[in-house]
Design a protein around this motif. Structure first.
Motif, PDB file in Angstrom:
ATOM      1  N   THR A  93       0.822  -1.204   0.000  1.00 23.36           N
ATOM      2  CA  THR A  93       0.000   0.000   0.000  1.00 23.36           C
ATOM      3  C   THR A  93       0.858   1.258   0.000  1.00 23.36           C
ATOM      4  OG1 THR A  93      -1.740  -1.182   1.213  1.00 23.36           O
ATOM      5  CG2 THR A  93      -1.850   1.220   1.207  1.00 23.36           C
ATOM      6  N   LEU A  94       1.888   1.283   0.821  1.00 23.91           N
ATOM      7  CA  LEU A  94       2.758   2.457   0.904  1.00 23.91           C
ATOM      8  C   LEU A  94       3.539   2.672  -0.387  1.00 23.91           C
ATOM      9  CD1 LEU A  94       4.184   2.255   4.553  1.00 23.91           C
ATOM     10  CD2 LEU A  94       2.349   3.699   3.668  1.00 23.91           C
ATOM     11  N   MET A  95       3.924   1.579  -1.050  1.00 23.97           N
ATOM     12  CA  MET A  95       4.648   1.712  -2.318  1.00 23.97           C
ATOM     13  C   MET A  95       3.760   2.357  -3.378  1.00 23.97           C
ATOM     14  SD  MET A  95       6.814  -1.869  -2.434  1.00 23.97           S
ATOM     15  CE  MET A  95       7.645  -1.477  -3.970  1.00 23.97           C
ATOM     16  N   ILE A  96       2.485   1.969  -3.406  1.00 25.52           N
ATOM     17  CA  ILE A  96       1.550   2.583  -4.350  1.00 25.52           C
ATOM     18  C   ILE A  96       1.296   4.038  -3.971  1.00 25.52           C
ATOM     19  CG2 ILE A  96      -0.803   2.493  -5.247  1.00 25.52           C
ATOM     20  CD1 ILE A  96      -0.728  -0.552  -4.803  1.00 25.52           C
ATOM     21  N   LEU A  97       1.154   4.285  -2.659  1.00 22.34           N
ATOM     22  CA  LEU A  97       0.890   5.632  -2.174  1.00 22.34           C
ATOM     23  C   LEU A  97       2.032   6.588  -2.508  1.00 22.34           C
ATOM     24  CD1 LEU A  97      -1.096   7.381  -0.501  1.00 22.34           C
ATOM     25  CD2 LEU A  97       0.209   6.722   1.529  1.00 22.34           C
ATOM     26  N   GLY A  98       3.252   6.110  -2.383  1.00 20.27           N
ATOM     27  CA  GLY A  98       4.400   6.979  -2.613  1.00 20.27           C
ATOM     28  C   GLY A  98       4.893   7.034  -4.040  1.00 20.27           C
ATOM     29  N   ARG A  99       4.282   6.232  -4.906  1.00 18.70           N
ATOM     30  CA  ARG A  99       4.765   6.152  -6.290  1.00 18.70           C
ATOM     31  C   ARG A  99       4.662   7.488  -7.013  1.00 18.70           C
ATOM     32  NH1 ARG A  99       2.242   1.217  -9.050  1.00 18.70           N
ATOM     33  NH2 ARG A  99       3.583   0.212  -7.484  1.00 18.70           N
ATOM     34  N   HIS A 100       3.626   8.258  -6.719  1.00 18.17           N
ATOM     35  CA  HIS A 100       3.416   9.517  -7.427  1.00 18.17           C
ATOM     36  C   HIS A 100       3.714  10.724  -6.546  1.00 18.17           C
ATOM     37  CE1 HIS A 100       1.586   7.136 -10.579  1.00 18.17           C
ATOM     38  NE2 HIS A 100       0.792   6.580  -9.685  1.00 18.17           N
ATOM     39  N   VAL A 137      15.550   0.727  -7.894  1.00 21.49           N
ATOM     40  CA  VAL A 137      15.261   0.334  -6.512  1.00 21.49           C
ATOM     41  C   VAL A 137      13.928   0.958  -6.089  1.00 21.49           C
ATOM     42  CG1 VAL A 137      15.999   0.488  -4.106  1.00 21.49           C
ATOM     43  CG2 VAL A 137      17.690   0.071  -5.905  1.00 21.49           C
ATOM     44  N   GLN A 138      12.994   0.112  -5.666  1.00 23.34           N
ATOM     45  CA  GLN A 138      11.669   0.572  -5.265  1.00 23.34           C
ATOM     46  C   GLN A 138      11.429   0.439  -3.764  1.00 23.34           C
ATOM     47  OE1 GLN A 138       8.787  -1.594  -7.541  1.00 23.34           O
ATOM     48  NE2 GLN A 138       9.735  -1.143  -9.498  1.00 23.34           N
ATOM     49  N   LEU A 139      12.224  -0.407  -3.125  1.00 24.16           N
ATOM     50  CA  LEU A 139      12.031  -0.684  -1.701  1.00 24.16           C
ATOM     51  C   LEU A 139      13.400  -0.730  -1.028  1.00 24.16           C
ATOM     52  CD1 LEU A 139       9.983  -1.475   0.545  1.00 24.16           C
ATOM     53  CD2 LEU A 139      10.397  -3.869  -0.076  1.00 24.16           C
ATOM     54  N   VAL A 140      13.583   0.095  -0.003  1.00 21.58           N
ATOM     55  CA  VAL A 140      14.839   0.135   0.742  1.00 21.58           C
ATOM     56  C   VAL A 140      14.569  -0.366   2.155  1.00 21.58           C
ATOM     57  CG1 VAL A 140      16.707   1.577   1.631  1.00 21.58           C
ATOM     58  CG2 VAL A 140      15.729   2.059  -0.622  1.00 21.58           C
ATOM     59  N   LEU A 141      15.229  -1.459   2.531  1.00 17.04           N
ATOM     60  CA  LEU A 141      15.077  -2.048   3.856  1.00 17.04           C
ATOM     61  C   LEU A 141      16.287  -1.671   4.703  1.00 17.04           C
ATOM     62  CD1 LEU A 141      14.023  -5.635   2.673  1.00 17.04           C
ATOM     63  CD2 LEU A 141      12.542  -3.652   3.102  1.00 17.04           C
ATOM     64  N   ILE A 142      16.035  -1.048   5.839  1.00 16.47           N
ATOM     65  CA  ILE A 142      17.118  -0.622   6.722  1.00 16.47           C
ATOM     66  C   ILE A 142      16.949  -1.315   8.070  1.00 16.47           C
ATOM     67  CG2 ILE A 142      18.247   1.334   7.834  1.00 16.47           C
ATOM     68  CD1 ILE A 142      17.305   3.102   5.601  1.00 16.47           C
ATOM     69  N   ASP A 143      17.903  -2.172   8.412  1.00 18.68           N
ATOM     70  CA  ASP A 143      17.831  -2.973   9.637  1.00 18.68           C
ATOM     71  C   ASP A 143      18.689  -2.346  10.740  1.00 18.68           C
ATOM     72  OD1 ASP A 143      16.997  -4.997  11.238  1.00 18.68           O
ATOM     73  OD2 ASP A 143      17.947  -6.615  10.107  1.00 18.68           O
ATOM     74  N   GLU A 144      18.380  -2.720  11.981  1.00 21.32           N
ATOM     75  CA  GLU A 144      19.096  -2.232  13.179  1.00 21.32           C
ATOM     76  C   GLU A 144      18.986  -0.714  13.316  1.00 21.32           C
ATOM     77  OE1 GLU A 144      20.281  -4.358  15.274  1.00 21.32           O
ATOM     78  OE2 GLU A 144      20.308  -6.180  14.075  1.00 21.32           O
ATOM     79  N   LEU A 158      17.543  11.051   1.787  1.00 24.41           N
ATOM     80  CA  LEU A 158      17.420   9.928   0.859  1.00 24.41           C
ATOM     81  C   LEU A 158      15.955   9.612   0.553  1.00 24.41           C
ATOM     82  CD1 LEU A 158      20.176   7.494   2.220  1.00 24.41           C
ATOM     83  CD2 LEU A 158      20.275   8.889   0.147  1.00 24.41           C
ATOM     84  N   THR A 159      15.086   9.705   1.567  1.00 26.13           N
ATOM     85  CA  THR A 159      13.668   9.419   1.323  1.00 26.13           C
ATOM     86  C   THR A 159      13.052  10.441   0.375  1.00 26.13           C
ATOM     87  OG1 THR A 159      12.995  10.708   3.270  1.00 26.13           O
ATOM     88  CG2 THR A 159      13.385   8.346   3.583  1.00 26.13           C
ATOM     89  N   GLU A 160      13.636  11.637   0.311  1.00 30.78           N
ATOM     90  CA  GLU A 160      13.121  12.664  -0.597  1.00 30.78           C
ATOM     91  C   GLU A 160      13.720  12.541  -1.995  1.00 30.78           C
ATOM     92  OE1 GLU A 160      14.103  16.220   1.445  1.00 30.78           O
ATOM     93  OE2 GLU A 160      12.420  16.113   2.857  1.00 30.78           O
ATOM     94  N   ARG A 161      14.929  12.023  -2.091  1.00 28.25           N
ATOM     95  CA  ARG A 161      15.611  11.976  -3.383  1.00 28.25           C
ATOM     96  C   ARG A 161      15.428  10.653  -4.122  1.00 28.25           C
ATOM     97  NH1 ARG A 161      21.672  14.170  -2.714  1.00 28.25           N
ATOM     98  NH2 ARG A 161      21.583  13.720  -4.953  1.00 28.25           N
ATOM     99  N   LEU A 162      15.180   9.582  -3.385  1.00 29.06           N
ATOM    100  CA  LEU A 162      15.041   8.273  -4.028  1.00 29.06           C
ATOM    101  C   LEU A 162      13.565   7.946  -4.256  1.00 29.06           C
ATOM    102  CD1 LEU A 162      17.638   6.076  -2.088  1.00 29.06           C
ATOM    103  CD2 LEU A 162      17.859   7.031  -4.387  1.00 29.06           C
ATOM    104  N   PRO A 163      13.224   7.464  -5.442  1.00 32.67           N
ATOM    105  CA  PRO A 163      11.827   7.066  -5.719  1.00 32.67           C
ATOM    106  C   PRO A 163      11.526   5.681  -5.149  1.00 32.67           C
ATOM    107  CG  PRO A 163      13.171   6.720  -7.659  1.00 32.67           C
ATOM    108  CD  PRO A 163      14.086   7.333  -6.635  1.00 32.67           C
ATOM    109  N   ALA A 164      11.707   5.548  -3.843  1.00 34.06           N
ATOM    110  CA  ALA A 164      11.552   4.242  -3.196  1.00 34.06           C
ATOM    111  C   ALA A 164      10.854   4.404  -1.857  1.00 34.06           C
ATOM    112  CB  ALA A 164      12.926   3.585  -2.991  1.00 34.06           C
ATOM    113  N   THR A 165      10.270   3.309  -1.384  1.00 37.71           N
ATOM    114  CA  THR A 165       9.650   3.259  -0.071  1.00 37.71           C
ATOM    115  C   THR A 165      10.660   2.713   0.934  1.00 37.71           C
ATOM    116  OG1 THR A 165       7.444   2.916  -1.004  1.00 37.71           O
ATOM    117  CG2 THR A 165       7.770   2.254   1.281  1.00 37.71           C
ATOM    118  N   PHE A 166      10.786   3.369   2.083  1.00 44.29           N
ATOM    119  CA  PHE A 166      11.736   2.951   3.109  1.00 44.29           C
ATOM    120  C   PHE A 166      11.007   2.181   4.207  1.00 44.29           C
ATOM    121  CE2 PHE A 166      14.374   5.683   0.812  1.00 44.29           C
ATOM    122  CZ  PHE A 166      15.670   5.677   1.311  1.00 44.29           C
TER     123      PHE A 166
END
Length: 275
Positions: free
Chosen positions: A10-17, A116-123, A144-152
């Motif tokens: 859902t978030l990936m679709i929401l943030g796509r545009h 890259v559409q999804l960025v996973l950040i652990d720890e 990065l969340t503003e510059r990359l077209p991806a969901t974090f």
């Protein structure tokens, strides 16, 4: 995992545009050994396979798209060490003389070009925005969340008890991120998720003399040993399987499980006391 996958889609679709501001993100948290990393990697794998099915690589293509990136926050992370981890994941060369801005520009360009559409950040609990370096690292993530077209999607242990949500930067993160708590699996319930997990783990075993259904019958005992923590559960069964292979019995019994020493957290708080 099901809830997490649905939320991420859902978030990936929401943030796509959404192009001008930081896209909505998600934080997965819970106590230690509750399966945050397991769930994070599972949703990454699900997203990667779905993308590959929908967008197969052209015949003869030398470079496939990379829809998912996974980054581990290093201990004592600074903005430059963290952005270097982003670069290392995709093999972006980083010279010692490069500035943080140069590495960041290279990362944003390469991540965008590779899709890259999804960025996973652990720890993520390792970040402390109250310190100077922690604040700079938090600012880098926001950039990065503003510059990359991806969901974090972030994962960390008991994030709400850390300084991550405090102060101005914490308020910004809390205002953009959905929080999902990953707790221990209950033993009882209409769907019996703990027993289902045990069944799935048992089905993955390759022990020649192990009788199917043995481990699910010990669900109450396994829950008492691990308190429903999936990390402790998988470790217990895997260690018992290794023992069964080494001694030649090729099966797991309650005696085998009893002989396994678990992590200190499980042994200290959840093993039955003897008089």
């Amino acid at each position: 995992m099901s809830q997490l996958t649905t939320q991420v889609r859902t978030l990936m679709i929401l943030g796509r545009h959404q192009q001008t501001t930081a896209r909505p993100s998600l934080i997965l948290t819970g106590p230690a050994a509750a399966g945050e990393t397991t769930a994070l990697l599972n949703v990454g794998r699900t997203c990667h396979l779905a993308h590959m099915r929908q967008n197969p690589a052209p015949p003869g293509s030398a470079h496939a798209a990379t829809p998912v990136a996974y980054v581990l926050v290093p201990p004592g992370a600074t903005a430059k060490t963290l952005i270097t981890e982003f670069a290392r994941y995709l093999g972006i060369p980083v010279a010692a003389r490069m500035t943080q801005t140069q590495v960041t520009d290279a990362v944003c360009h390469t991540y965008t070009q590779t899709g890259v559409q999804l960025v996973l950040i652990d720890e993520i609990h390792r970040l402390n925005p109250r310190t100077t370096t922690g604040a700079q690292t938090a600012d880098l993530l926001k950039d990065l969340t503003e510059r990359l077209p991806a969901t974090f999607v972030y994962a960390g242990v008991n994030v709400t008890d850390t300084p991550l949500f405090t102060g101005t930067r914490g308020a910004q993160l809390a205002g953009r991120a959905t929080l999902i708590t990953c707790g221990p699996l209950p033993r009882h319930g209409t769907r019996e998720p703990f027993r289902d997990v045990i069944t799935d783990i048992e089905n993955a075993l390759d022990l020649h003399h192990h009788k199917p259904g043995t481990l699910p019958r010990h669900a109450p005992y396994l829950h008492q040993r691990t308190a429903g923590r999936i990390g402790s559960l998988t470790r217990l069964i895997r260690q018992a399987a290794i023992t069964a292979i080494r001694d030649g019995t090729e099966r797991i019994t309650k005696t085998t499980l009893d002989a396994v020493r678990l992590d200190h957290l499980a042994e200290t708080h959840h093993r039955p006391r003897t008089r």
